[in-house]
Design a protein around this motif. Structure first.
Motif, PDB file in Angstrom:
ATOM      1  N   ALA A   1       3.175  11.313   1.989  1.00  0.00           N
ATOM      2  CA  ALA A   1       3.108  10.063   2.753  1.00  0.00           C
ATOM      3  C   ALA A   1       2.088  10.166   3.880  1.00  0.00           C
ATOM      4  O   ALA A   1       1.317   9.229   4.124  1.00  0.00           O
ATOM      5  CB  ALA A   1       4.486   9.697   3.301  1.00  0.00           C
TER       6      ALA A   1
ATOM      7  N   ALA B   1      -1.368  10.080   2.415  1.00  0.00           N
ATOM      8  CA  ALA B   1      -1.739   8.700   2.068  1.00  0.00           C
ATOM      9  C   ALA B   1      -2.077   7.891   3.325  1.00  0.00           C
ATOM     10  O   ALA B   1      -2.981   7.048   3.303  1.00  0.00           O
ATOM     11  CB  ALA B   1      -0.603   8.038   1.289  1.00  0.00           C
ATOM     12  N   PHE B   2      -1.373   8.133   4.423  1.00  0.00           N
ATOM     13  CA  PHE B   2      -1.638   7.470   5.702  1.00  0.00           C
ATOM     14  C   PHE B   2      -3.064   7.776   6.157  1.00  0.00           C
ATOM     15  O   PHE B   2      -3.843   6.873   6.468  1.00  0.00           O
ATOM     16  CB  PHE B   2      -0.612   7.960   6.728  1.00  0.00           C
ATOM     17  CG  PHE B   2      -0.719   7.408   8.113  1.00  0.00           C
ATOM     18  CD1 PHE B   2       0.121   6.400   8.538  1.00  0.00           C
ATOM     19  CD2 PHE B   2      -1.640   7.921   9.037  1.00  0.00           C
ATOM     20  CE1 PHE B   2       0.055   5.904   9.843  1.00  0.00           C
ATOM     21  CE2 PHE B   2      -1.718   7.434  10.327  1.00  0.00           C
ATOM     22  CZ  PHE B   2      -0.864   6.415  10.730  1.00  0.00           C
TER      23      PHE B   2
ATOM     24  N   ALA C   1      -5.671   6.199   3.845  1.00  0.00           N
ATOM     25  CA  ALA C   1      -5.807   4.755   4.054  1.00  0.00           C
ATOM     26  C   ALA C   1      -6.568   4.450   5.343  1.00  0.00           C
ATOM     27  O   ALA C   1      -7.415   3.548   5.369  1.00  0.00           O
ATOM     28  CB  ALA C   1      -4.434   4.089   4.068  1.00  0.00           C
TER      29      ALA C   1
ATOM     30  N   GLY D   1      -3.330  -0.856   1.504  1.00  0.00           N
ATOM     31  CA  GLY D   1      -2.730   0.422   1.145  1.00  0.00           C
ATOM     32  C   GLY D   1      -1.941   1.012   2.297  1.00  0.00           C
ATOM     33  O   GLY D   1      -0.850   1.552   2.108  1.00  0.00           O
ATOM     34  N   PHE D   2      -2.481   0.888   3.501  1.00  0.00           N
ATOM     35  CA  PHE D   2      -1.809   1.386   4.695  1.00  0.00           C
ATOM     36  C   PHE D   2      -0.473   0.679   4.882  1.00  0.00           C
ATOM     37  O   PHE D   2       0.559   1.316   5.091  1.00  0.00           O
ATOM     38  CB  PHE D   2      -2.703   1.165   5.917  1.00  0.00           C
ATOM     39  CG  PHE D   2      -2.133   1.709   7.185  1.00  0.00           C
ATOM     40  CD1 PHE D   2      -2.458   2.979   7.617  1.00  0.00           C
ATOM     41  CD2 PHE D   2      -1.256   0.959   7.956  1.00  0.00           C
ATOM     42  CE1 PHE D   2      -1.929   3.494   8.799  1.00  0.00           C
ATOM     43  CE2 PHE D   2      -0.732   1.453   9.133  1.00  0.00           C
ATOM     44  CZ  PHE D   2      -1.070   2.724   9.554  1.00  0.00           C
TER      45      PHE D   2
ATOM     46  N   ARG E   1       1.401  -0.805   2.744  1.00  0.00           N
ATOM     47  CA  ARG E   1       2.369  -0.447   1.691  1.00  0.00           C
ATOM     48  C   ARG E   1       3.069   0.871   1.991  1.00  0.00           C
ATOM     49  O   ARG E   1       4.150   1.131   1.476  1.00  0.00           O
ATOM     50  CB  ARG E   1       1.678  -0.369   0.329  1.00  0.00           C
ATOM     51  CG  ARG E   1       1.408  -1.712  -0.303  1.00  0.00           C
ATOM     52  CD  ARG E   1       1.031  -1.584  -1.768  1.00  0.00           C
ATOM     53  NE  ARG E   1      -0.144  -0.765  -1.984  1.00  0.00           N
ATOM     54  CZ  ARG E   1      -1.387  -1.217  -2.016  1.00  0.00           C
ATOM     55  NH1 ARG E   1      -1.632  -2.497  -1.852  1.00  0.00           N
ATOM     56  NH2 ARG E   1      -2.402  -0.393  -2.212  1.00  0.00           N
ATOM     57  N   LEU E   2       2.452   1.721   2.808  1.00  0.00           N
ATOM     58  CA  LEU E   2       3.049   3.010   3.148  1.00  0.00           C
ATOM     59  C   LEU E   2       4.206   2.884   4.136  1.00  0.00           C
ATOM     60  O   LEU E   2       5.034   3.780   4.235  1.00  0.00           O
ATOM     61  CB  LEU E   2       2.007   3.926   3.785  1.00  0.00           C
ATOM     62  CG  LEU E   2       0.845   4.339   2.920  1.00  0.00           C
ATOM     63  CD1 LEU E   2      -0.224   5.005   3.766  1.00  0.00           C
ATOM     64  CD2 LEU E   2       1.334   5.272   1.829  1.00  0.00           C
TER      65      LEU E   2
ATOM     66  N   VAL F   1       9.533  10.159   7.667  1.00  0.00           N
ATOM     67  CA  VAL F   1       9.333   9.661   6.307  1.00  0.00           C
ATOM     68  C   VAL F   1      10.701   9.481   5.648  1.00  0.00           C
ATOM     69  O   VAL F   1      11.563  10.364   5.738  1.00  0.00           O
ATOM     70  CB  VAL F   1       8.461  10.648   5.493  1.00  0.00           C
ATOM     71  CG1 VAL F   1       8.255  10.147   4.064  1.00  0.00           C
ATOM     72  CG2 VAL F   1       7.117  10.868   6.186  1.00  0.00           C
TER      73      VAL F   1
ATOM     74  N   ARG G   1       8.252   6.603   2.220  1.00  0.00           N
ATOM     75  CA  ARG G   1       7.546   5.655   3.083  1.00  0.00           C
ATOM     76  C   ARG G   1       7.724   6.069   4.537  1.00  0.00           C
ATOM     77  O   ARG G   1       8.680   6.745   4.899  1.00  0.00           O
ATOM     78  CB  ARG G   1       8.063   4.241   2.832  1.00  0.00           C
ATOM     79  CG  ARG G   1       7.709   3.826   1.387  1.00  0.00           C
ATOM     80  CD  ARG G   1       8.281   2.519   1.017  1.00  0.00           C
ATOM     81  NE  ARG G   1       7.452   1.462   1.554  1.00  0.00           N
ATOM     82  CZ  ARG G   1       7.805   0.180   1.522  1.00  0.00           C
ATOM     83  NH1 ARG G   1       8.948  -0.189   0.985  1.00  0.00           N
ATOM     84  NH2 ARG G   1       7.016  -0.735   2.021  1.00  0.00           N
ATOM     85  N   ILE G   2       6.806   5.648   5.367  1.00  0.00           N
ATOM     86  CA  ILE G   2       6.831   6.018   6.780  1.00  0.00           C
ATOM     87  C   ILE G   2       7.664   5.001   7.550  1.00  0.00           C
ATOM     88  O   ILE G   2       7.326   3.808   7.571  1.00  0.00           O
ATOM     89  CB  ILE G   2       5.396   6.120   7.325  1.00  0.00           C
ATOM     90  CG1 ILE G   2       4.666   7.260   6.603  1.00  0.00           C
ATOM     91  CG2 ILE G   2       5.405   6.328   8.836  1.00  0.00           C
ATOM     92  CD1 ILE G   2       3.183   7.308   6.854  1.00  0.00           C
TER      93      ILE G   2
END
Length: 108
Positions: free
Chosen positions: A12, A15-16, A19, A27-28, A30-31, A94, A99-100
């Protein structure tokens, strides 16, 4: 020495950072878990306003220098058009679904 984003331990958090650096607002977002919260220098902030002002409207970028706690704590250089470059510490919470739910940032 900078840690390559692809080598960050937590998916996560990886991905952060990806993004942010790709300026991928969708995309950001959605996290983030529903109702996600954040703090800057110890003060809770509105995540949507902070994200826009510190990342997307100002071409924010993160270069990670160090990670700990399984990749959920970062020391990184944050750059944007407003503040230039500053050394920051980031802490991520997380959820089980990856997800954050909260992130905190402050000067390191």
């Amino acid at each position: 020495m900078t840690i390559q984003t692809a080598r960050l331990s937590d998916p996560a958090v990886r991905a952060f950072v990806t993004a942010v650096n790709a300026h991928d607002r969708e995309g950001f977002m959605r996290l983030l878990a529903p109702g996600a919260t954040m703090a800057d220098d110890g003060a809770d902030r509105d995540p949507a306003e902070w994200i826009e002002a510190e990342i997307f409207a100002t071409h924010g970028r993160l270069e990670v220098d160090n990670e700990s706690r399984g990749g959920r704590v970062l020391v990184a250089r944050h750059r944007n058009d407003t503040w230039g470059e500053m050394r920051t510490r980031r802490l991520f919470t997380v959820t089980q679904d990856g997800r954050i739910s909260r992130f905190e940032t402050g000067q390191a």
